[in-house]
Write a protein that holds these residues in place. Structure first.
Motif, PDB file in Angstrom:
ATOM      1  N   VAL A   1       0.797  -1.122  -0.261  1.00 58.18           N
ATOM      2  CA  VAL A   1       0.492  -0.147  -0.144  1.00 58.18           C
ATOM      3  C   VAL A   1       0.989   1.268   0.026  1.00 58.18           C
ATOM      4  N   TYR A   2       2.289   1.315   0.925  1.00 56.60           N
ATOM      5  CA  TYR A   2       2.913   2.285   0.842  1.00 56.60           C
ATOM      6  C   TYR A   2       3.851   2.950  -0.537  1.00 56.60           C
ATOM      7  N   LEU A   3       4.079   1.731  -1.201  1.00 56.33           N
ATOM      8  CA  LEU A   3       4.546   1.219  -2.609  1.00 56.33           C
ATOM      9  C   LEU A   3       4.035   1.678  -3.368  1.00 56.33           C
ATOM     10  N   ARG A   4       1.862   1.699  -3.149  1.00 55.75           N
ATOM     11  CA  ARG A   4       1.776   1.947  -4.239  1.00 55.75           C
ATOM     12  C   ARG A   4       0.999   3.777  -4.563  1.00 55.75           C
ATOM     13  N   GLU A   5       1.113   4.176  -3.104  1.00 54.74           N
ATOM     14  CA  GLU A   5       1.077   5.808  -2.658  1.00 54.74           C
ATOM     15  C   GLU A   5       2.140   7.104  -2.834  1.00 54.74           C
ATOM     16  N   HIS A   6       3.249   5.878  -2.667  1.00 53.72           N
ATOM     17  CA  HIS A   6       4.802   6.871  -2.871  1.00 53.72           C
ATOM     18  C   HIS A   6       5.128   6.685  -4.345  1.00 53.72           C
ATOM     19  N   THR A   7       5.034   5.376  -5.253  1.00 51.88           N
ATOM     20  CA  THR A   7       5.388   5.301  -6.681  1.00 51.88           C
ATOM     21  C   THR A   7       4.559   5.512  -7.895  1.00 51.88           C
ATOM     22  N   PHE A   8       3.553   5.205  -7.582  1.00 55.82           N
ATOM     23  CA  PHE A   8       2.238   5.848  -8.372  1.00 55.82           C
ATOM     24  C   PHE A   8       2.122   4.347  -9.526  1.00 55.82           C
ATOM     25  N   CYS A   9       2.131   3.447  -8.651  1.00 54.23           N
ATOM     26  CA  CYS A   9       2.178   1.877  -9.152  1.00 54.23           C
ATOM     27  C   CYS A   9       0.149   1.244  -8.830  1.00 54.23           C
ATOM     28  N   THR A  10      -0.071   0.257  -9.710  1.00 54.55           N
ATOM     29  CA  THR A  10      -1.131  -0.062  -9.624  1.00 54.55           C
ATOM     30  C   THR A  10      -0.854  -0.981  -7.904  1.00 54.55           C
ATOM     31  N   TYR A  11      -2.091  -1.478  -7.499  1.00 55.55           N
ATOM     32  CA  TYR A  11      -1.558  -2.081  -6.097  1.00 55.55           C
ATOM     33  C   TYR A  11      -1.023  -3.417  -7.161  1.00 55.55           C
ATOM     34  N   PHE A  12      -1.040  -4.503  -8.036  1.00 55.28           N
ATOM     35  CA  PHE A  12      -0.855  -5.903  -8.197  1.00 55.28           C
ATOM     36  C   PHE A  12       0.142  -5.551  -8.613  1.00 55.28           C
ATOM     37  N   GLU A  13       0.745  -4.290  -9.219  1.00 56.79           N
ATOM     38  CA  GLU A  13       2.594  -3.993  -9.405  1.00 56.79           C
ATOM     39  C   GLU A  13       3.340  -4.406  -8.009  1.00 56.79           C
ATOM     40  N   ALA A  14       2.155  -3.499  -6.911  1.00 55.59           N
ATOM     41  CA  ALA A  14       3.011  -3.427  -5.649  1.00 55.59           C
ATOM     42  C   ALA A  14       3.190  -5.117  -5.364  1.00 55.59           C
ATOM     43  N   VAL A  15       2.215  -5.939  -4.894  1.00 52.51           N
ATOM     44  CA  VAL A  15       1.884  -6.449  -4.254  1.00 52.51           C
ATOM     45  C   VAL A  15       2.914  -7.649  -5.855  1.00 52.51           C
ATOM     46  N   LYS A  16       3.179  -7.416  -6.760  1.00 57.95           N
ATOM     47  CA  LYS A  16       4.225  -8.555  -7.598  1.00 57.95           C
ATOM     48  C   LYS A  16       4.831  -8.285  -7.377  1.00 57.95           C
ATOM     49  N   ILE A  17       5.764  -7.109  -6.601  1.00 59.17           N
ATOM     50  CA  ILE A  17       7.507  -7.458  -6.856  1.00 59.17           C
ATOM     51  C   ILE A  17       8.513  -8.080  -5.269  1.00 59.17           C
ATOM     52  N   MET A  18       6.640  -8.382  -4.434  1.00 56.47           N
ATOM     53  CA  MET A  18       7.351  -8.989  -3.119  1.00 56.47           C
ATOM     54  C   MET A  18       7.154 -10.322  -3.219  1.00 56.47           C
ATOM     55  N   LEU A  19       6.868 -10.888  -5.045  1.00 56.98           N
ATOM     56  CA  LEU A  19       7.220 -12.088  -4.826  1.00 56.98           C
ATOM     57  C   LEU A  19       8.446 -12.748  -6.245  1.00 56.98           C
ATOM     58  N   PRO A  20       9.499 -13.807  -6.092  1.00 60.99           N
ATOM     59  CA  PRO A  20      10.243 -14.263  -6.957  1.00 60.99           C
ATOM     60  C   PRO A  20       9.554 -14.143  -8.438  1.00 60.99           C
ATOM     61  N   PRO A  21      10.024 -14.111  -9.692  1.00 62.14           N
ATOM     62  CA  PRO A  21       9.341 -14.754 -10.692  1.00 62.14           C
ATOM     63  C   PRO A  21       8.972 -15.322 -11.139  1.00 62.14           C
ATOM     64  N   GLY A  22       9.567 -16.692 -10.461  1.00 62.53           N
ATOM     65  CA  GLY A  22       9.448 -17.581 -10.955  1.00 62.53           C
ATOM     66  C   GLY A  22       7.276 -18.088 -10.487  1.00 62.53           C
ATOM     67  N   MET A  23       6.669 -16.957  -9.317  1.00 66.95           N
ATOM     68  CA  MET A  23       6.289 -17.846  -8.936  1.00 66.95           C
ATOM     69  C   MET A  23       4.496 -17.147  -9.679  1.00 66.95           C
ATOM     70  N   GLY A  24       4.585 -16.055 -10.913  1.00 62.44           N
ATOM     71  CA  GLY A  24       3.161 -15.970 -11.005  1.00 62.44           C
ATOM     72  C   GLY A  24       2.858 -16.999 -11.760  1.00 62.44           C
TER      73      GLY A  24
ATOM     74  N   SER B   1      15.018   2.475  -8.492  1.00 60.12           N
ATOM     75  CA  SER B   1      14.855   1.135  -9.664  1.00 60.12           C
ATOM     76  C   SER B   1      13.879   1.698 -10.637  1.00 60.12           C
ATOM     77  N   GLU B   2      13.933   1.428 -11.767  1.00 63.08           N
ATOM     78  CA  GLU B   2      13.677   2.125 -13.470  1.00 63.08           C
ATOM     79  C   GLU B   2      12.240   1.720 -13.569  1.00 63.08           C
ATOM     80  N   SER B   3      11.983   0.699 -13.786  1.00 66.98           N
ATOM     81  CA  SER B   3      10.635   0.221 -13.943  1.00 66.98           C
ATOM     82  C   SER B   3       9.251   0.201 -12.583  1.00 66.98           C
ATOM     83  N   SER B   4       8.720   0.217 -13.403  1.00 67.49           N
ATOM     84  CA  SER B   4       7.450   0.378 -11.860  1.00 67.49           C
ATOM     85  C   SER B   4       7.469  -1.534 -11.267  1.00 67.49           C
ATOM     86  N   PRO B   5       7.073  -0.883 -10.096  1.00 63.73           N
ATOM     87  CA  PRO B   5       7.132  -0.263  -9.144  1.00 63.73           C
ATOM     88  C   PRO B   5       8.579   0.926  -8.931  1.00 63.73           C
TER      89      PRO B   5
END
Ligand code: ADP
Ligand code: ZN
Ligand code: ZN
Length: 814
Positions: free
Chosen positions: A84-107, A404-408
């Protein structure tokens, strides 16, 4: 009353992003932090989401969740709050914000499987359309056909009727979730025995032929490398394998990383110097307090910051808590990693982009299970799922890779601070050249400043000689090497000591330029010159990945007089050969080190004395510890001073100071030669003196006068579109909107809006780019304003074909 799940849904755009509410069906067992499958939009198509919150309420107007992916939460409460903090501070979507918490293999990918339960016939209330659809589905000859029919139907019509049939019980659906787990290894490729014994029996396409020739020469390579070297896509390599001419096999990278482990050592054995001990005690004392706080350790190069980290990490785990060590670049990982593995063994988990998806997933699981309580990694490791953090260290904290140069588009420092706040942990920022932002905060007492002024080996910092290259030219030396530097290198060769030579990045790429119109050959998609890669004989673009055969004619004027030039690189290489014919030279650049495996091997070989001279760009400049290096030559960094953004002085000063600091770290004293055409420039003088504080005083004075960070925050609004008129119109419309909204808002803190202007690289990947800079204070009020501009801006008709994002304190230079 029933349960309501508020869900971060994948695939939403920022301008209509929010938490979407769903009813939780009785039978569905989920908790906050679980991934779910939801019906979305008018067609009820399925999307993946993450449950952010569960509450009680009236669910009569809500759609129900379709299914759960996880039975147990994959994201902890702390990290959900961080999202939630990430979304407010970096102007990304909620999903982008939670996605970065997970390793990419977990998609996950979902596949729905449908079947028609036995004896089912439509009865009762159901729409005529649904009834009609069902009768056509019921004609399917089997499950396979049924599923195909339904898939096609959904693609065309959405799934409202399908859902209706499922609810009526005449159609059953079952979701199959598949995780994109990568393998714990890297795909390697080599020619097959069959091909090698009888190549004639294969008929290959020209591209495959090229790959086969390459593999015949090099034996084996990773699929990525082979594709790169031949200028083809991965698919060509895959087809080659499919035809039987080549075979793919796994290479266990993990093993590879561990190979060099130096047996086990005990952190208790390290004895700290007085200076190190003082720093250590201050940080440890704060850890006992269990109150969040931030330290900035300014320690000169070679002062032994790493040993302090080791001790502190050891103390942290002895206290039963967990530690995180962040480093700026993957190239530096192996050395650091080997050291920490030998100290702490399997308790260490590593996270960086050089690992395969499978490896990252493994490490993630080890952390989550609590098997690993020390995390070492690059930027994204700051989100590691530790549950009881005691200490976070950010090494070389001034490096820009922490942003970071890409969202978030987050700043690692901010995230680390947030997490320390939640865990009552200590944040330790460390560098020989802290960022101006951090030092400013330390000076004002927001951070506690710690200093180590002496080298551990108690040998002094290298002595720097500045050479005025104008004088060299006047006195008839046209070469890239000053006479002084040649002398010093020869001395080192004679004494069997090693040297490091630093070049400007720009000077290290070979570009093709026209002798008649003096234009370089540009990438067809970007306003960036193509670089020539000798190893694969192709022209490549570093921004969009374009590759092509070298051109024979100037695209601007048609002239055939083209020369390749690397701002002196080629000449430099020739001269190196003539001046030092017997020297063993290691060249580290994008061309020779595209493979992440060769990084480590090259550094290890250099360390083991297999080379006399290492030459390269910033990548060799920082963090590395080679005790036998006694000479550092800085060949040309003048251009970096004029990179055109307000951080270029800072970057250049830091680069010179750091690379000079690579010398004389062992027993013997180091020397450095700094070649420049602008010897009177104060940055050059301060860098030669390695006077960080002097540099800070000059720089902060400029930032104050010009109003640049850290005296303000800077939000970059970046616009991209397929043509320049569109992007410019979009930016103009948005700035008009901004001005109106600013007038209404009357913000409590000063705001200045600059632009729109074309970005320094006006076109990248075929997209034209404009930007607006807003100098402001990063307050809740201003973040609300920015969010509103993004949301309302996206709805303007001029913005229909324009993409816009906001980057708080992002780089202006690109
Ligand atoms: P920095 O990161 O501050 O530039 P390093 O941590 O790489 O410096 O330390 C420089 C050198 O000093 C390294 O070779 C390291 O092994 C050595 N060193 C530092 N502290 C100690 C110590 N307490 N005991 C033994 N060697 C040390
Ligand atoms: Zn030309
Ligand atoms: Zn390009």
């Amino acid at each position: 009353m029933s349960r309501i799940a508020e869900v971060a849904v994948s695939g939403t755009a920022y301008s209509f992003d929010m938490l979407f509410s769903y009813a939780v069906p009785e039978w569905l067992n989920i908790r906050e932090g679980c991934r779910v499958l939801v019906p979305f939009g008018r067609g009820n198509k399925r999307r993946i989401g993450v449950v952010m919150k569960i509450s009680e309420g009236d669910t009569s107007a809500l759609k129900p969740l379709a299914d759960a992916v996880d039975a147990e939460p994959v994201i902890s409460g702390e990290l959900l709050e961080l999202a939630v903090y990430l979304r407010e501070h970096t102007f990304c979507t909620y999903f982008e914000a939670v996605k970065i918490m997970l390793p990419p293999g977990m998609g996950v990918k979902v596949r729905e499987k449908y079947s028609i339960p036995r004896n089912s016939a439509v009865q009762g209330e159901i729409s005529d359309e649904a009834r009609e659809l069902f009768s056509s589905l019921a004609c399917a000859s089997g499950e396979k056909e049924l599923n195909e029919l339904i898939e096609n139907y959904i693609t065309e019509n959405g799934r409202l009727l399908i859902d209706e049939l499922c609810e009526a019980g005449v159609l059953a659906s079952n979701n199959v979730f598949r995780q994109n787990v990568g393998d714990a290894s890297v795909k390697m490729v080599r020619l097959s025995e069959k091909y090698l014994s009888d190549p004639q029996s294969f008929s290959l396409t020209p591209k495959q032929q090229k790959a086969a020739v390459f593999l015949a020469e090099y034996g084996s390579a990773s699929v990525k490398e082979a594709a790169y070297m031949c200028g083809v896509t991965d698919t060509v390599i895959k087809r080659l394998t499919a035809s039987g001419a080549a075979v793919e096999y796994d290479m266990e990278v993990y093993r590879h990383v561990e190979d060099g482990s130096e047996g086990s050592c005990d952190p208790e054995d390290t004895v700290l110097s007085d200076e190190q001990q003082k720093v250590h005690d201050a940080v440890l004392g704060q850890m006992f307090e269990r109150k969040p706080s931030v330290f900035l350790l300014h320690g000169v190069t070679g002062s032994g910051k790493t040993s302090v980290f080791e001790k502190l990490i050891n103390d942290t785990i002895k206290l039963g808590r967990q530690a995180m060590l962040l480093i700026p670049e993957i190239g530096l990982t192996p050395q650091m990693l080997r050291r920490f593995r030998s100290l702490f063994g399997e308790r260490v988990a590593v996270i960086h982009s050089g690992l395969s998806l499978g490896q990252r997933l493994d490490e993630y699981k080890r952390i989550k299970r609590g098997d690993a309580d020390i995390v070492i990694g690059t930027r994204s490791a700051v989100f590691a799922p530790l549950s009881d953090i005691g200490l976070i260290i950010i090494d070389e904290e001034g490096e820009r890779t922490y942003k970071s140069e890409s969202s978030p588009r987050y700043s690692t420092h901010d995230i680390a601070k947030q997490r320390c706040g939640k865990h009552d942990a200590v944040l330790l920022l460390a560098s020989a050249t802290p960022s101006i932002e951090s030092y400013y905060l330390a000076e004002r007492g927001v951070y506690k400043l710690l200093e180590m002024k002496k080298r551990y080996s108690s040998s002094p910092l290298p002595e720097v000689t500045m050479v005025d290259m104008n004088l060299e030219r006047e006195e008839g030396n046209p070469s890239e090497f000053s006479r002084r530097l040649v002398e010093e290198i020869n001395l080192n060769l004679k004494n069997g000591e090693q040297s490091i030579l630093l070049l400007n990045r720009r000077g290290y790429h070979t570009i093709i330029s026209c002798c008649d119109c003096h234009q370089p050959v540009y990438c067809p998609n970007c306003s960036v010159p193509l670089t020539f890669h000798k190893r694969n004989g192709r022209m490549m673009c570093h921004y969009c990945g374009y590759t092509g055969e070298p051109v024979k004619k100037c695209p601007s004027c048609g002239s055939e007089k083209l020369i390749s030039m690397g701002f002196g690189t080629q000449r430099l290489e020739e001269e190196l050969g003539t001046y030092f014919p017997s020297a063993r030279i290691l060249r580290m650049d994008a061309d020779t080190t595209f493979s992440r495996y060769s990084y480590e091997k090259n550094f290890a070989d250099f360390r083991n004395g297999e080379y006399d001279i290492m030459i390269g760009t910033q990548m060799i400049g920082k963090g590395l510890d080679f005790p036998n290096v006694t000479l550092v030559g800085v060949l040309s960094v003048d251009k970096a001073l004029y990179a055109g953004d307000f951080r270029s002085y800072e970057r250049t000063f830091s680069l010179i100071t750091q690379v000079v600091g690579r010398g004389g770290r062992g027993e013997r004293k180091g020397r450095a030669v700094l070649q420049t055409f602008i010897p009177d420039h104060y940055i050059m003088n301060l860098a030669a003196e390695q006077d960080y504080k002097g540099f800070y005083r000059e720089e902060i004075a400029i930032r104050k006068v010009m109003v640049f960070p850290p005296l303000c925050d800077m939000c970059i609004f970046c616009f991209t579109a397929d043509d320049e008129v569109t992007v410019k119109n979009g930016a103009d419309a948005v700035i008009a909107l901004m001005n109106v909204r600013l007038k209404e808002l009357q913000p409590k803190t000063p705001v200045r809006v600059l632009g729109p202007v074309r970005c320094s690289y006006g076109r990248i990947g075929g997209r034209y780019r404009y930007r607006i800079i807003m100098k402001c204070k990063n307050t809740a009020e201003m973040r609300g304003f920015i969010s509103r501009v993004l949301t309302e801006g996206a709805k303007l008709k001029e913005m229909a074909k324009v993409t816009l994002y906001a980057d708080m304190n992002g780089d202006v230079g690109v």
